[in-house]
Design a protein around this motif. Structure first.
Motif, PDB file in Angstrom:
ATOM      1  N   SER A 288      -8.865  -0.186  -2.111  1.00 46.72           N
ATOM      2  CA  SER A 288      -7.929   0.768  -3.680  1.00 46.72           C
ATOM      3  C   SER A 288      -9.132   1.832  -4.023  1.00 46.72           C
ATOM      4  O   SER A 288      -9.705   2.502  -2.787  1.00 46.72           O
TER       5      SER A 288
ATOM      6  N   GLU B 297     -10.119   3.020  -6.778  1.00 48.61           N
ATOM      7  CA  GLU B 297     -10.638   1.927  -7.849  1.00 48.61           C
ATOM      8  C   GLU B 297     -12.045   2.389  -6.996  1.00 48.61           C
ATOM      9  O   GLU B 297     -12.341   2.248  -6.353  1.00 48.61           O
TER      10      GLU B 297
ATOM     11  N   ALA C 205     -12.055   2.303  -1.074  1.00 51.68           N
ATOM     12  CA  ALA C 205     -11.276   2.618  -0.088  1.00 51.68           C
ATOM     13  C   ALA C 205     -12.658   3.118   0.757  1.00 51.68           C
ATOM     14  O   ALA C 205     -13.256   2.722   2.116  1.00 51.68           O
TER      15      ALA C 205
ATOM     16  N   SER D  81     -14.370   5.355  -3.841  1.00 46.18           N
ATOM     17  CA  SER D  81     -13.735   4.774  -4.736  1.00 46.18           C
ATOM     18  C   SER D  81     -13.930   3.751  -3.527  1.00 46.18           C
ATOM     19  O   SER D  81     -15.132   3.928  -2.620  1.00 46.18           O
TER      20      SER D  81
ATOM     21  N   CYS E 260      -1.470   8.669   0.247  1.00 45.29           N
ATOM     22  CA  CYS E 260      -2.056   9.009  -1.017  1.00 45.29           C
ATOM     23  C   CYS E 260      -1.463  10.584  -0.498  1.00 45.29           C
ATOM     24  O   CYS E 260      -2.228  11.634   0.499  1.00 45.29           O
TER      25      CYS E 260
ATOM     26  N   ASP F  72      -5.544  11.908  -6.275  1.00 43.91           N
ATOM     27  CA  ASP F  72      -5.869  10.965  -5.509  1.00 43.91           C
ATOM     28  C   ASP F  72      -6.781  11.411  -4.268  1.00 43.91           C
ATOM     29  O   ASP F  72      -7.881  10.281  -4.944  1.00 43.91           O
TER      30      ASP F  72
ATOM     31  N   GLU G 114       0.303  -6.306   3.065  1.00 43.92           N
ATOM     32  CA  GLU G 114      -0.594  -6.113   3.108  1.00 43.92           C
ATOM     33  C   GLU G 114      -1.328  -4.794   4.320  1.00 43.92           C
ATOM     34  O   GLU G 114      -1.790  -3.759   3.808  1.00 43.92           O
TER      35      GLU G 114
ATOM     36  N   PHE H 252      -2.960   3.214   0.536  1.00 45.97           N
ATOM     37  CA  PHE H 252      -4.466   2.891  -0.577  1.00 45.97           C
ATOM     38  C   PHE H 252      -3.425   1.378  -1.478  1.00 45.97           C
ATOM     39  O   PHE H 252      -2.470   1.919  -1.725  1.00 45.97           O
ATOM     40  N   GLY H 253      -4.333  -0.186  -1.257  1.00 48.83           N
ATOM     41  CA  GLY H 253      -3.153  -0.791  -1.675  1.00 48.83           C
ATOM     42  C   GLY H 253      -4.317  -1.841  -2.508  1.00 48.83           C
ATOM     43  O   GLY H 253      -5.234  -0.968  -2.818  1.00 48.83           O
ATOM     44  N   ALA H 254      -4.145  -2.983  -2.276  1.00 52.58           N
ATOM     45  CA  ALA H 254      -5.058  -4.158  -3.476  1.00 52.58           C
ATOM     46  C   ALA H 254      -6.722  -3.845  -2.211  1.00 52.58           C
ATOM     47  O   ALA H 254      -7.753  -4.190  -3.726  1.00 52.58           O
TER      48      ALA H 254
ATOM     49  N   PRO I 154       0.772  -1.524   0.038  1.00 51.14           N
ATOM     50  CA  PRO I 154      -0.051   0.045   0.233  1.00 51.14           C
ATOM     51  C   PRO I 154       0.640   1.408  -0.212  1.00 51.14           C
ATOM     52  O   PRO I 154       2.063   1.586   1.422  1.00 51.14           O
TER      53      PRO I 154
END
Length: 324
Positions: A300, A302, A18, A16, A4, A9, A112, A295-297, A1
């Protein structure tokens, strides 16, 4: 991760995965603890990862005896905290591997989690602590949930009233030993210098339809000595107010006018919904806090699905037509 650091971002953060996962988790846990007191949840029956996390927190607390505060002219920001935090960083991987178990550890899942664990207890450079650090501990719980180790609907009581409660206890010990500076405090115009979620989840304990002692006690009872004593072992909210009154001198209305004002709200349901909105705006909605978030997998940047956004907004999944 990765943190930000970019305002661009941060602009993506609101919609997102997250952001939605944090709010959805907070609401799911809230729903699971209506009317449930701290003393009614047995740590021995908690899921294994929660037990291991709680044991690790007790180990971290034991380090405080081995690393006493150093003598220095100023009361706040004791530099011995840096030694304590360095020990946390040194032990983080081993702690997390114990919590998640062999299979996930061999897959590298602990990597993570390391930034969330080490950022949960304050900043060793600035020797401060605040709601952004608290958010990282919640992120750790969310990651355990997304890894399939806990289910917030079934294990929400243990996640909040065992693990999170133990974290808050340890954090209060750290704060009062090393006197960490409050990160981003608004002074008397803030809700609390250090934490937010003991109040939010505490209000959830008191909310819901039921006739438990928690649910029949009105918000105004924080001024009642009998209620404070009766609920001291059960309510996150009452414990949080008691801690504020312990570390600040004077009357609640003087040092914490917002907490004092909340005591005039007629129902815990309104207190809880108001605190959820406030958390969304004042913690998740502030770049100075989120710039330190990772922010990681799992958490995220996304875009979140419509289903996840609905959960984050507190909407229950719709049942298929015709089903009861």
């Amino acid at each position: 991760p990765t943190p930000c650091k970019d305002p661009g971002d941060f602009a993506k953060f609101k919609g997102s995965v997250a952001h939605a996962r944090v709010l959805a988790f907070i609401l799911e846990v809230s729903d699971s603890i209506h009317g449930v007191g701290l003393s009614s949840v047995d740590a021995k029956t908690a899921p294994e990862p929660i037990k291991r996390l709680t044991e690790a927190l007790s180990t971290m607390e034991s380090w405080l005896k081995e690393i006493p505060p150093i003598k220095q002219p100023m009361r706040f920001g004791n530099k011995a905290f840096r030694q304590w935090h360095a020990r946390l960083v040194e032990n983080a991987v081993a702690i997390l591997k114990t919590i998640i178990g062999k299979e996930l550890s061999e897959a590298g899942a602990h990597e993570e989690l390391v930034p969330y664990l080490t950022a949960s207890f304050g900043n060793p450079t600035r020797i401060d602590y605040g709601t952004g650090h608290e958010l990282n501990f919640v992120a750790l719980l969310i990651c355990l949930s997304e890894m399939g180790l806990i289910d917030p609907r079934k294990d929400g009581k243990a996640a909040c009233l065992v693990a999170f409660q133990r974290y808050i206890e340890v954090m209060r010990s750290i704060q009062t030993l090393y006197w960490l500076e409050p990160a981003g405090s608004k002074g008397v115009w803030g809700l609390d210098d250090y934490n937010f979620l003991p109040l939010l989840w505490g209000a959830a304990q008191h909310a819901g339809r039921g006739a438990t002692a928690l649910q029949t006690t009105p918000p105004s009872a924080i001024h009642d000595a009998g209620a404070k004593k009766a609920l001291a072992g059960d309510s996150l909210y009452f414990q949080a107010v008691a801690f504020v009154c312990k570390v600040k001198s004077g009357h609640l209305a003087e040092h914490s006018p917002m907490l004092n004002d909340i005591s005039g709200v007629p129902s815990w349901k309104k207190v809880h919904s108001g605190l959820v909105k406030m958390y969304t705006n004042e913690v998740l909605g502030k770049f100075p806090i989120i710039q330190h978030f990772f922010f990681g997998a799992i958490l995220s940047l996304e875009p979140a699905s419509s289903e996840l956004l609905a959960k984050a907004a507190g909407q229950k999944p719709r049942k298929p037509f015709g089903k009861k």
